[in-house]
Design an enzyme around this catalytic site. Structure first.
Site, mmCIF file in Angstrom:
data_model
loop_
_atom_site.group_PDB
_atom_site.id
_atom_site.type_symbol
_atom_site.label_atom_id
_atom_site.label_comp_id
_atom_site.label_asym_id
_atom_site.label_seq_id
_atom_site.Cartn_x
_atom_site.Cartn_y
_atom_site.Cartn_z
ATOM 1 N N THR B 97 -7.783 -22.854 9.204
ATOM 2 C CA THR B 97 -6.502 -22.358 8.672
ATOM 3 C C THR B 97 -6.851 -21.015 7.832
ATOM 4 O OG1 THR B 97 -5.603 -24.386 8.641
ATOM 5 C CG2 THR B 97 -4.571 -22.754 7.086
ATOM 6 N N LYS B 172 1.186 -23.501 10.970
ATOM 7 C CA LYS B 172 0.567 -24.432 10.137
ATOM 8 C C LYS B 172 0.873 -24.075 8.830
ATOM 9 C CE LYS B 172 -3.024 -26.842 8.376
ATOM 10 N NZ LYS B 172 -4.097 -26.899 8.407
ATOM 11 N N LYS B 240 -5.923 -23.358 -1.306
ATOM 12 C CA LYS B 240 -6.477 -22.358 -0.318
ATOM 13 C C LYS B 240 -5.062 -21.906 0.623
ATOM 14 C CE LYS B 240 -7.747 -22.609 3.553
ATOM 15 N NZ LYS B 240 -8.151 -22.831 4.810
#
Lengths: 293, 293
Positions: B97, B172, B240
């Site tokens: 990701t 995502k 993150k």
């Protein structure tokens, strides 16, 4: 079957009273507008009454389903209120969502007349009321709950005894925190998707069923995508419930940053004229914040 | 069956590579620590390689699963990177990701060598990786996706083609907005319940299955109640991902108030030493805010 009173024939109360009628109970009805009762009154063993006191007279159980705390106080303890005529041993069952603190006070007052009081707010909306599949969250005396429970089964699928007086209301407020913060998450996710040029139907398909899935995503996501703001549950009603949440959190020293935020954003929705719209109007509000014009 | 490279054998990458091996592909492996590969290397048609370039050499598909944007840039375009040896017509598939903008740049660079690039971040966590039930969200050229899809089926259950390069990453991020804001809602609901003296197991039972229900409530609710902060997905990793969300929202003029709030509260969780704990540690943070001592 018992003689029961039903007070408050709104979008929730009317179908709920209908289920009690269908289960064979004799009904004593009261509501602000008699016209709402017409269909129920056309069937046997069903009687119109002119006041909450009149409705409660001779009833084993007295069901109440009205909008807000002052309405419940009025119905129970106001002029010609339920408290004037409810028989010793009868049970008052309040399906309204109101302040847990008011619930406890009303329970104490009724208790002095040997009348039981259960708080029994519901979740599942108009559809759940119509289909008899409501979740009913009950607080109050356990033996009164056990007596009422078979009757409640006519209206609800999931009936939970939560604990002493007020815990049904508190559990309903827990539900409203979940519902409203999740709706905000869905709104932010879909506005992010839209502003970044994603196909929204494809996005829904990709994220649905996984760790981001929720009842709110499944039911309100498609409405946000098609800009359909027709209400399942209105912004105005959600705001009433969130005020109850924030009052109760003040009283218990609980910090609820996201719940406070969603309350503020619903205020923006009301300011923009979305009070009578469904809670999915949060998406419309965020879209406006993201507008570059 | 094809010869494929797998670069990055962490908690996600290792079981994913295992599924490709089980499906009969010949594997060329590379990771920061060779020790991670021991079990895979004990089986046939599986080879250790000393660099990303070495792994990519002769592979039809090159899978990457590393932590963050700079790691992917290093693996693809750094010293002895994939780009040095990937054959024309091969497909680089990035399961990490990372920033959607970086994805587009890397795709452009690989494209100049006639190497295809798909962004294919996954959702479903360690359990999904082990069981081969991940959701995989893919962006990039449609024909490259169609070629890769049968191979992806070994690792994932729900495989969605989202659109051009970067749209897998963006999808995502949509998922991460949903996940994190919903987790905050669950945390606030349960801390409200706890501070108001409700029985938490009863409360869970009453609200689960209704309009407030979600994957996060079902999976993380019980962990919050039992103060079990062991990670499914860590606070550090969620932070993150939320940084990627907020960067992308800046770039698209999108206002995400609740997502920003949850990012701040996760920062508080990190400050309190919960970085390596699961995201349910948000409950612990709110509990501290609600403490009267």
């Amino acid at each position: 079957m018992a003689t029961v009173a039903f007070i408050g024939l709104g979008v929730m109360g009317l179908p709920m009273a209908g289920h009690l009628q269908a289960a064979g109970h004799s009904l004593r009805l009261h509501s602000r507008r008699k016209g709402r009762a017409a269909k129920l009154l056309s069937r046997p063993n069903t009687q119109w009454t002119d006041s909450p006191a009149d409705a409660a007279s001779g009833a084993e159980m007295i069901f109440i389903c009205v909008p807000d705390t002052p309405d419940v106080e009025q119905v129970i303890a106001g002029k010609q209120g339920v408290i004037e005529s409810a028989a010793a041993g009868s049970i008052v069952i309040d399906h309204s969502t109101i302040a847990p603190s008011a619930t406890k006070e009303l329970g104490d007052r009724l208790g002095r007349n040997n009348v039981w009081f259960l708080d029994a707010p519901v979740s599942g909306g108009e559809v759940g009321a119509r289909e008899g599949t409501l979740s009913i969250m009950c607080g109050g005396d356990r033996s009164a709950f056990d007596r009422a429970e078979p009757t409640l089964r006519a209206m609800g699928k999931e009936i939970t005894y939560c604990g002493p007086s007020g815990t049904g209301q508190l559990t309903k407020l827990v539900n409203q925190i979940l519902v409203s913060v999740t709706t905000l998450g869905v709104s932010e996710a879909l506005i992010f998707a839209k502003k970044n040029g994603l196909n929204l139907d494809t996005t829904m398909r990709a994220v649905n069923g996984g760790a981001g899935s929720s009842w709110q995503l499944q039911r309100l996501g498609p409405k946000m995508i098609s800009a359909d703001n027709r209400p399942g549950f209105t912004v105005d009603l959600q705001q009433k419930d969130l005020r109850l949440v924030l009052d109760a959190s003040d009283g218990s020293n609980t910090s609820l940053p996201a719940t406070s935020l969603v309350h503020q954003l619903f205020t923006a929705a009301q300011a923009a004229g979305h009070g009578k719209d469904g809670t999915q109007a949060l998406f419309t509000v965020l879209e406006k914040l993201a507008s570059t014009h």
